[in-house]
Write a protein that holds these residues in place. Structure first.
Motif, PDB file in Angstrom:
ATOM      1  N   VAL A 231      -7.107  -2.406   6.631  1.00  0.00           N
ATOM      2  CA  VAL A 231      -7.421  -1.310   6.016  1.00  0.00           C
ATOM      3  C   VAL A 231      -6.949  -1.257   4.695  1.00  0.00           C
ATOM      4  O   VAL A 231      -7.381  -0.987   3.531  1.00  0.00           O
ATOM      5  CB  VAL A 231      -6.974  -0.058   6.762  1.00  0.00           C
ATOM      6  N   MET A 232      -5.622  -1.962   4.659  1.00  0.00           N
ATOM      7  CA  MET A 232      -4.908  -1.992   3.402  1.00  0.00           C
ATOM      8  C   MET A 232      -5.498  -2.940   2.369  1.00  0.00           C
ATOM      9  O   MET A 232      -5.506  -2.799   1.165  1.00  0.00           O
ATOM     10  CB  MET A 232      -3.402  -2.488   3.672  1.00  0.00           C
ATOM     11  N   VAL A 233      -5.817  -4.132   2.904  1.00  0.00           N
ATOM     12  CA  VAL A 233      -6.543  -4.910   1.967  1.00  0.00           C
ATOM     13  C   VAL A 233      -7.883  -4.561   1.589  1.00  0.00           C
ATOM     14  O   VAL A 233      -8.252  -4.790   0.411  1.00  0.00           O
ATOM     15  CB  VAL A 233      -6.904  -6.298   3.016  1.00  0.00           C
ATOM     16  N   ARG A 234      -8.545  -3.800   2.465  1.00  0.00           N
ATOM     17  CA  ARG A 234      -9.930  -3.090   1.838  1.00  0.00           C
ATOM     18  C   ARG A 234      -9.545  -2.150   0.587  1.00  0.00           C
ATOM     19  O   ARG A 234     -10.218  -2.095  -0.198  1.00  0.00           O
ATOM     20  CB  ARG A 234     -10.402  -2.562   2.851  1.00  0.00           C
ATOM     21  N   GLU A 235      -8.520  -1.395   0.923  1.00  0.00           N
ATOM     22  CA  GLU A 235      -8.261  -0.478  -0.346  1.00  0.00           C
ATOM     23  C   GLU A 235      -7.542  -1.103  -1.540  1.00  0.00           C
ATOM     24  O   GLU A 235      -8.086  -0.748  -2.701  1.00  0.00           O
ATOM     25  CB  GLU A 235      -7.120   0.571   0.188  1.00  0.00           C
TER      26      GLU A 235
ATOM     27  N   ALA B 149       3.178 -10.375  14.568  1.00  0.00           N
ATOM     28  CA  ALA B 149       2.035 -10.369  15.536  1.00  0.00           C
ATOM     29  C   ALA B 149       1.843  -9.099  16.264  1.00  0.00           C
ATOM     30  O   ALA B 149       0.829  -8.797  16.913  1.00  0.00           O
ATOM     31  CB  ALA B 149       2.017 -11.580  16.321  1.00  0.00           C
ATOM     32  N   ARG B 150       2.969  -8.293  16.242  1.00  0.00           N
ATOM     33  CA  ARG B 150       2.911  -7.246  17.093  1.00  0.00           C
ATOM     34  C   ARG B 150       1.657  -5.952  16.684  1.00  0.00           C
ATOM     35  O   ARG B 150       1.575  -6.136  15.275  1.00  0.00           O
ATOM     36  CB  ARG B 150       4.207  -6.279  16.757  1.00  0.00           C
ATOM     37  N   LYS B 151       1.038  -5.392  17.436  1.00  0.00           N
ATOM     38  CA  LYS B 151       0.031  -4.644  17.130  1.00  0.00           C
ATOM     39  C   LYS B 151       0.927  -3.202  16.421  1.00  0.00           C
ATOM     40  O   LYS B 151       1.914  -2.761  16.853  1.00  0.00           O
ATOM     41  CB  LYS B 151      -0.615  -3.969  18.449  1.00  0.00           C
ATOM     42  N   GLY B 152       0.206  -2.554  15.692  1.00  0.00           N
ATOM     43  CA  GLY B 152       0.502  -1.394  14.973  1.00  0.00           C
ATOM     44  C   GLY B 152       0.900  -1.909  13.681  1.00  0.00           C
ATOM     45  O   GLY B 152       1.849  -3.120  13.469  1.00  0.00           O
ATOM     46  N   GLY B 153       0.993  -1.213  12.752  1.00  0.00           N
ATOM     47  CA  GLY B 153       1.372  -1.328  11.250  1.00  0.00           C
ATOM     48  C   GLY B 153       2.609  -1.058  10.818  1.00  0.00           C
ATOM     49  O   GLY B 153       3.192  -1.406   9.976  1.00  0.00           O
ATOM     50  N   THR B 154       3.308  -0.270  11.700  1.00  0.00           N
ATOM     51  CA  THR B 154       4.815   0.287  11.136  1.00  0.00           C
ATOM     52  C   THR B 154       5.995  -0.521  11.778  1.00  0.00           C
ATOM     53  O   THR B 154       5.772  -1.206  12.824  1.00  0.00           O
ATOM     54  CB  THR B 154       4.949   1.856  11.836  1.00  0.00           C
TER      55      THR B 154
ATOM     56  N   GLY C 172       0.671  -1.272   0.179  1.00  0.00           N
ATOM     57  CA  GLY C 172      -0.031   0.090  -0.024  1.00  0.00           C
ATOM     58  C   GLY C 172       0.748   1.394   0.038  1.00  0.00           C
ATOM     59  O   GLY C 172       1.830   1.361   0.840  1.00  0.00           O
ATOM     60  N   ASP C 173       0.606   2.209  -0.972  1.00  0.00           N
ATOM     61  CA  ASP C 173       1.372   3.315  -1.031  1.00  0.00           C
ATOM     62  C   ASP C 173       2.884   2.936  -1.230  1.00  0.00           C
ATOM     63  O   ASP C 173       3.778   3.693  -0.717  1.00  0.00           O
ATOM     64  CB  ASP C 173       1.151   4.277   0.001  1.00  0.00           C
ATOM     65  N   GLY C 174       3.002   1.736  -1.946  1.00  0.00           N
ATOM     66  CA  GLY C 174       4.542   1.316  -2.236  1.00  0.00           C
ATOM     67  C   GLY C 174       5.333   1.039  -0.940  1.00  0.00           C
ATOM     68  O   GLY C 174       6.542   0.439  -1.136  1.00  0.00           O
ATOM     69  N   LEU C 175       4.623   0.321   0.102  1.00  0.00           N
ATOM     70  CA  LEU C 175       5.124   0.195   1.184  1.00  0.00           C
ATOM     71  C   LEU C 175       4.682  -1.223   1.659  1.00  0.00           C
ATOM     72  O   LEU C 175       3.383  -1.568   1.420  1.00  0.00           O
ATOM     73  CB  LEU C 175       5.075   1.036   2.397  1.00  0.00           C
TER      74      LEU C 175
END
Length: 166
Positions: free
Chosen positions: A65-69, A90-95, A31-34
């Protein structure tokens, strides 16, 4: 509408499900190249004709969110040597989940080299299911390599071993 659930039932349900061995996979998308990804243990084959799988994603997941987009996702079926990878994703957060992780682009999706199974999928449907969303994926590419699978059972990682038969 969500009905209230008896906490004792939730505890008993959690215990039953801990006794069900599951494959461990990292679901990815671009998503957005990342690259984006998350570890799941709720992944299964759905259909052979056409080839389809289902993946359960937490309703609050950044990956959802990314899969929906993008309407696409990759399934990296992890091997027994990839428990650290499973924990990292498995960590929370996408970054930061891909920091220090080797990956490549395959069918315009992030692929983790060394995973014994790989599927590229297009989203056929997203189905609400309690606190998760089930992504039904039409498989557009598949690949396998040698390796024992990473499984999750009794709240620990393991792998499958064949039983001797008589």
């Amino acid at each position: 509408m969500t009905a209230s659930v008896d906490p004792n039932l939730q505890t008993r349900f959690r215990e039953v499900m801990a006794g069900v061995p599951t494959p461990v996979s990292v679901i990815t998308c671009l998503g957005d190249g990342l690259p984006h990804g998350t570890t799941v243990s709720a992944f299964a084959s759905l259909s052979m004709t056409p080839p389809m799988v289902l993946v359960s994603l937490d309703r609050g997941s950044d990956l959802l969110v990314m899969v929906r987009e993008t309407r696409r996702f990759g399934v990296n079926v992890l091997g027994s040597h990839q428990a650290a990878t499973a924990l990292a994703f498995a960590r929370k957060g996408g970054t930061g989940k891909f920091n220090g992780v080797r990956w490549e682009v395959d069918n315009d999706l992030p692929r983790l080299p060394g995973a014994p199974g790989w599927l590229a999928c297009e989203v056929e449907a997203l189905v609400d299911g309690g606190d998760h969303v089930v992504a039904l994926g039409l498989v557009t590419a598949a690949d396998t390599t040698e390796g024992r699978p990473l499984t999750y059972h009794g709240r620990v990682f393991g792998t499958h071993a064949a039983l001797e038969t008589e």
